[in-house]
Design a protein around this motif. Structure first.
Motif, PDB file in Angstrom:
ATOM      1  N   PRO A 181      75.258 -30.998  14.287  1.00  0.00           N
ATOM      2  CA  PRO A 181      74.694 -29.813  13.609  1.00  0.00           C
ATOM      3  C   PRO A 181      73.814 -28.803  14.472  1.00  0.00           C
ATOM      4  CG  PRO A 181      73.605 -32.543  13.539  1.00  0.00           C
ATOM      5  CD  PRO A 181      74.704 -32.674  14.155  1.00  0.00           C
ATOM      6  N   LEU A 182      74.291 -27.667  13.956  1.00  0.00           N
ATOM      7  CA  LEU A 182      73.141 -26.332  14.452  1.00  0.00           C
ATOM      8  C   LEU A 182      72.465 -26.488  15.690  1.00  0.00           C
ATOM      9  CD1 LEU A 182      73.838 -24.041  11.535  1.00  0.00           C
ATOM     10  CD2 LEU A 182      74.950 -24.575  13.181  1.00  0.00           C
ATOM     11  N   ALA A 183      71.778 -27.881  15.231  1.00  0.00           N
ATOM     12  CA  ALA A 183      70.938 -27.856  16.160  1.00  0.00           C
ATOM     13  C   ALA A 183      71.390 -28.080  17.596  1.00  0.00           C
ATOM     14  CB  ALA A 183      69.444 -28.640  15.908  1.00  0.00           C
ATOM     15  N   TYR A 184      72.477 -28.805  17.528  1.00  0.00           N
ATOM     16  CA  TYR A 184      72.898 -29.302  18.873  1.00  0.00           C
ATOM     17  C   TYR A 184      73.475 -28.926  19.929  1.00  0.00           C
ATOM     18  CZ  TYR A 184      72.807 -33.922  16.977  1.00  0.00           C
ATOM     19  OH  TYR A 184      72.549 -35.245  16.349  1.00  0.00           O
ATOM     20  N   GLU A 185      73.186 -27.068  19.191  1.00  0.00           N
ATOM     21  CA  GLU A 185      73.639 -25.607  20.137  1.00  0.00           C
ATOM     22  C   GLU A 185      72.701 -25.131  20.761  1.00  0.00           C
ATOM     23  OE1 GLU A 185      76.668 -22.067  20.447  1.00  0.00           O
ATOM     24  OE2 GLU A 185      76.892 -23.160  18.235  1.00  0.00           O
ATOM     25  N   SER A 186      72.312 -24.908  22.164  1.00  0.00           N
ATOM     26  CA  SER A 186      71.784 -23.838  22.445  1.00  0.00           C
ATOM     27  C   SER A 186      72.140 -22.905  22.852  1.00  0.00           C
ATOM     28  CB  SER A 186      71.535 -24.334  24.151  1.00  0.00           C
ATOM     29  OG  SER A 186      70.790 -25.908  24.319  1.00  0.00           O
ATOM     30  N   LEU A 187      71.448 -21.802  22.324  1.00  0.00           N
ATOM     31  CA  LEU A 187      72.133 -20.005  21.989  1.00  0.00           C
ATOM     32  C   LEU A 187      70.884 -19.299  23.336  1.00  0.00           C
ATOM     33  CD1 LEU A 187      72.283 -20.534  18.178  1.00  0.00           C
ATOM     34  CD2 LEU A 187      73.554 -20.735  20.064  1.00  0.00           C
ATOM     35  N   PRO A 188      71.485 -18.570  23.483  1.00  0.00           N
ATOM     36  CA  PRO A 188      70.490 -17.667  25.067  1.00  0.00           C
ATOM     37  C   PRO A 188      69.398 -16.902  23.719  1.00  0.00           C
ATOM     38  CG  PRO A 188      73.226 -16.822  24.632  1.00  0.00           C
ATOM     39  CD  PRO A 188      72.896 -18.435  23.980  1.00  0.00           C
ATOM     40  N   PHE A 189      68.159 -16.494  25.004  1.00  0.00           N
ATOM     41  CA  PHE A 189      67.982 -15.630  23.423  1.00  0.00           C
ATOM     42  C   PHE A 189      68.365 -14.314  23.729  1.00  0.00           C
ATOM     43  CE2 PHE A 189      63.650 -17.364  26.658  1.00  0.00           C
ATOM     44  CZ  PHE A 189      63.440 -18.409  25.837  1.00  0.00           C
ATOM     45  N   GLU A 190      69.532 -13.702  24.124  1.00  0.00           N
ATOM     46  CA  GLU A 190      70.162 -12.842  24.127  1.00  0.00           C
ATOM     47  C   GLU A 190      71.069 -12.867  22.108  1.00  0.00           C
ATOM     48  OE1 GLU A 190      69.635 -12.782  28.313  1.00  0.00           O
ATOM     49  OE2 GLU A 190      70.396 -14.621  26.476  1.00  0.00           O
ATOM     50  N   GLN A 191      71.600 -13.892  21.827  1.00  0.00           N
ATOM     51  CA  GLN A 191      71.041 -13.981  20.916  1.00  0.00           C
ATOM     52  C   GLN A 191      69.998 -13.867  19.206  1.00  0.00           C
ATOM     53  OE1 GLN A 191      74.200 -17.105  19.579  1.00  0.00           O
ATOM     54  NE2 GLN A 191      75.303 -16.723  21.328  1.00  0.00           N
ATOM     55  N   LEU A 192      68.985 -14.141  20.292  1.00  0.00           N
ATOM     56  CA  LEU A 192      67.965 -13.417  19.190  1.00  0.00           C
ATOM     57  C   LEU A 192      68.057 -12.558  18.194  1.00  0.00           C
ATOM     58  CD1 LEU A 192      64.607 -14.621  21.904  1.00  0.00           C
ATOM     59  CD2 LEU A 192      66.059 -15.954  19.228  1.00  0.00           C
ATOM     60  N   ALA A 193      68.493 -11.513  18.307  1.00  0.00           N
ATOM     61  CA  ALA A 193      68.994  -9.786  17.699  1.00  0.00           C
ATOM     62  C   ALA A 193      69.698 -10.360  16.570  1.00  0.00           C
ATOM     63  CB  ALA A 193      69.727  -8.864  18.653  1.00  0.00           C
ATOM     64  N   GLU A 194      70.591 -11.969  16.963  1.00  0.00           N
ATOM     65  CA  GLU A 194      71.576 -11.661  15.444  1.00  0.00           C
ATOM     66  C   GLU A 194      70.544 -12.188  14.600  1.00  0.00           C
ATOM     67  OE1 GLU A 194      74.724 -14.268  16.724  1.00  0.00           O
ATOM     68  OE2 GLU A 194      75.482 -13.360  18.404  1.00  0.00           O
ATOM     69  N   LEU A 195      69.813 -12.562  14.983  1.00  0.00           N
ATOM     70  CA  LEU A 195      68.357 -12.994  13.342  1.00  0.00           C
ATOM     71  C   LEU A 195      68.424 -12.333  12.647  1.00  0.00           C
ATOM     72  CD1 LEU A 195      66.113 -15.531  15.398  1.00  0.00           C
ATOM     73  CD2 LEU A 195      68.255 -16.451  14.450  1.00  0.00           C
ATOM     74  N   SER A 196      67.956 -11.411  13.173  1.00  0.00           N
ATOM     75  CA  SER A 196      67.917  -9.360  12.153  1.00  0.00           C
ATOM     76  C   SER A 196      68.797  -9.492  10.701  1.00  0.00           C
ATOM     77  CB  SER A 196      68.408  -8.043  13.408  1.00  0.00           C
ATOM     78  OG  SER A 196      69.694  -8.427  13.295  1.00  0.00           O
ATOM     79  N   LYS A 197      69.707 -10.265  10.558  1.00  0.00           N
ATOM     80  CA  LYS A 197      70.102 -10.005   9.681  1.00  0.00           C
ATOM     81  C   LYS A 197      69.790 -11.247   8.769  1.00  0.00           C
ATOM     82  CE  LYS A 197      73.176 -14.132  10.939  1.00  0.00           C
ATOM     83  NZ  LYS A 197      75.208 -14.295  11.000  1.00  0.00           N
ATOM     84  N   TYR A 198      68.606 -11.804   8.818  1.00  0.00           N
ATOM     85  CA  TYR A 198      68.478 -12.917   7.781  1.00  0.00           C
ATOM     86  C   TYR A 198      66.681 -12.512   6.917  1.00  0.00           C
ATOM     87  CZ  TYR A 198      71.189 -16.225  10.618  1.00  0.00           C
ATOM     88  OH  TYR A 198      72.004 -17.574  10.350  1.00  0.00           O
ATOM     89  N   ASP A 199      66.619 -12.820   6.058  1.00  0.00           N
ATOM     90  CA  ASP A 199      65.845 -12.200   5.397  1.00  0.00           C
ATOM     91  C   ASP A 199      63.862 -12.853   6.192  1.00  0.00           C
ATOM     92  OD1 ASP A 199      67.349 -10.384   3.180  1.00  0.00           O
ATOM     93  OD2 ASP A 199      67.389 -11.929   1.993  1.00  0.00           O
ATOM     94  N   VAL A 200      64.260 -13.849   5.973  1.00  0.00           N
ATOM     95  CA  VAL A 200      62.776 -14.523   6.289  1.00  0.00           C
ATOM     96  C   VAL A 200      63.501 -15.044   7.810  1.00  0.00           C
ATOM     97  CG1 VAL A 200      60.607 -15.915   5.788  1.00  0.00           C
ATOM     98  CG2 VAL A 200      62.125 -14.493   4.165  1.00  0.00           C
ATOM     99  N   ILE A 201      62.139 -15.706   8.720  1.00  0.00           N
ATOM    100  CA  ILE A 201      62.536 -16.659   9.934  1.00  0.00           C
ATOM    101  C   ILE A 201      61.242 -17.142   9.706  1.00  0.00           C
ATOM    102  CG2 ILE A 201      62.559 -16.606  12.211  1.00  0.00           C
ATOM    103  CD1 ILE A 201      63.544 -14.023  12.820  1.00  0.00           C
ATOM    104  N   THR A 202      62.020 -18.885  10.116  1.00  0.00           N
ATOM    105  CA  THR A 202      60.788 -19.929  10.131  1.00  0.00           C
ATOM    106  C   THR A 202      60.958 -20.360  11.445  1.00  0.00           C
ATOM    107  OG1 THR A 202      61.724 -21.233   9.128  1.00  0.00           O
ATOM    108  CG2 THR A 202      60.486 -20.096   7.760  1.00  0.00           C
TER     109      THR A 202
END
Length: 333
Positions: free
Chosen positions: A247-268
């Motif tokens: 699962p994607l949930a098993y991978e820790s992502l650095p805060f720097e990658q929060l910017a990549e969430l801008s490609k989505y229409d909605v965040i939950t």
């Protein structure tokens, strides 16, 4: 469901993830497919159920039931009153309805986890049936000894949650509550899909989270747990791992990658019962990167409360929260 690289956390993280998420990921059937029947040639006072540990003969109407591992709260959610339980986390207890918390606290605590059971205390409770869901490693430690004390019904950690609830209802003699809960679930899902169908169609969502086990400065994309209900039952377009991959949930992502969430229409993202970001997620919402995301600035970052995802009661509360969150998007189209 939750995350972080399994190689770095081992058993502790696996317990946190699997107890809430892998219940959803197996390809089991609905709860009404519970595998109970009358034992051929056996007394009417007993019946047989199929379990991970084989076909188990249990009393037809067990009264003294002990729950171990992940069976504690699903059994109580369906109206069960166990005489013995293993420990659950303070955070899980905190979000229980009052009567369910009372049922848990009235039971004898027989161990800190499925693999750490006080067998002498368990035997002293004289259970009719023991309901167990734990890892294969923990079962290897205590399984045979549990079976020597009372009929023991085992579920693996990969049991799909609806099937799990149905089989617990059958084995635990609490099936009366199941049909009502299942009907409520189906009605709630249908209402959300009908009400927000136009919003859901063509909208790209992403569910992000962070656990108290997460490394500092990291988050993860949640594709298991409550987000899986949103994806598979409600139909939200949410990212998920490729078939056969972790699962994607098993991978820790650095805060720097929060910017990549801008490609989505909605965040939950996760909130508590009062709608506040959960304590582990607060470091995410405190970053400038999060605050300046266009999705956040436009009000399309939605907090959703998920008290659990392994029985109908907590799932219904999750759907209520998701319903309210989706309602806020109605005026933003």
């Amino acid at each position: 469901m939750s995350s972080t690289p399994m190689t770095k956390r081992g058993t502790a993280v696996a317990a946190a993830l699997l107890s809430a998420s892998l219940l959803l990921t197996a390809c089991g059937g609905d709860g009404d497919q519970a595998s109970a029947g009358t034992g051929g040639g056996k007394s009417a006072k007993t019946r047989s159920v199929k379990a991970e540990n084989g076909t188990v003969e249990i009393p037809a109407a067990p009264q003294r039931i002990v729950t171990i591992g992940n069976t504690n709260l699903p059994f109580i959610d369906l109206g069960g009153k166990p005489v013995g339980v293993t420990e659950v986390s303070d955070s899980d207890l905190a979000v229980l309805p009052k009567e369910q918390k009372a049922a848990y606290e009235a039971a004898e605590v027989i161990g800190s986890s499925g693999g750490e059971v006080d067998l002498e205390k368990l035997a002293g409770l004289k259970p009719d049936v023991i309901l167990v869901q734990l890892s294969s490693d923990d079962w290897g430690k205590v399984g045979k000894r549990l079976e020597s004390i009372a009929p023991t019904v085992l579920w693996g950690l990969d049991t799909e949650w609806k099937r799990f609830a149905g089989e617990i209802a059958t084995a635990g003699n609490v099936a009366g509550e199941l049909n009502q809960r299942k009907a409520e679930f189906e009605s709630r899902v249908a209402k959300i899909k009908k009400t927000y169908g136009k919003i859901i169609d063509g909208t790209e969502f992403v569910d992000v989270s962070r656990g108290d086990w997460s490394d500092p400065g990291t988050f993860y994309i949640a594709d298991i747990g409550c987000s899986e209900i949103a994806r598979d039952d409600i139909g939200l377009d949410l990212p998920e791992a490729a078939e056969g991959k972790d699962p994607l949930a098993y991978e820790s992502l650095p805060f720097e990658q929060l910017a990549e969430l801008s490609k989505y229409d909605v965040i939950t993202y996760p909130v508590d019962a009062e709608g506040r970001p959960t304590e582990p997620f607060v470091p995410v919402t405190s970053t400038n990167t999060w605050k300046t995301l266009p999705t956040v600035e436009s009000g399309r970052a939605l907090g959703v409360f998920c008290p659990g995802n392994n029985s109908y009661g907590p799932v219904l509360r999750y759907l209520d929260s998701l319903d309210s969150a989706l309602a806020t998007l109605a005026g933003k189209r």
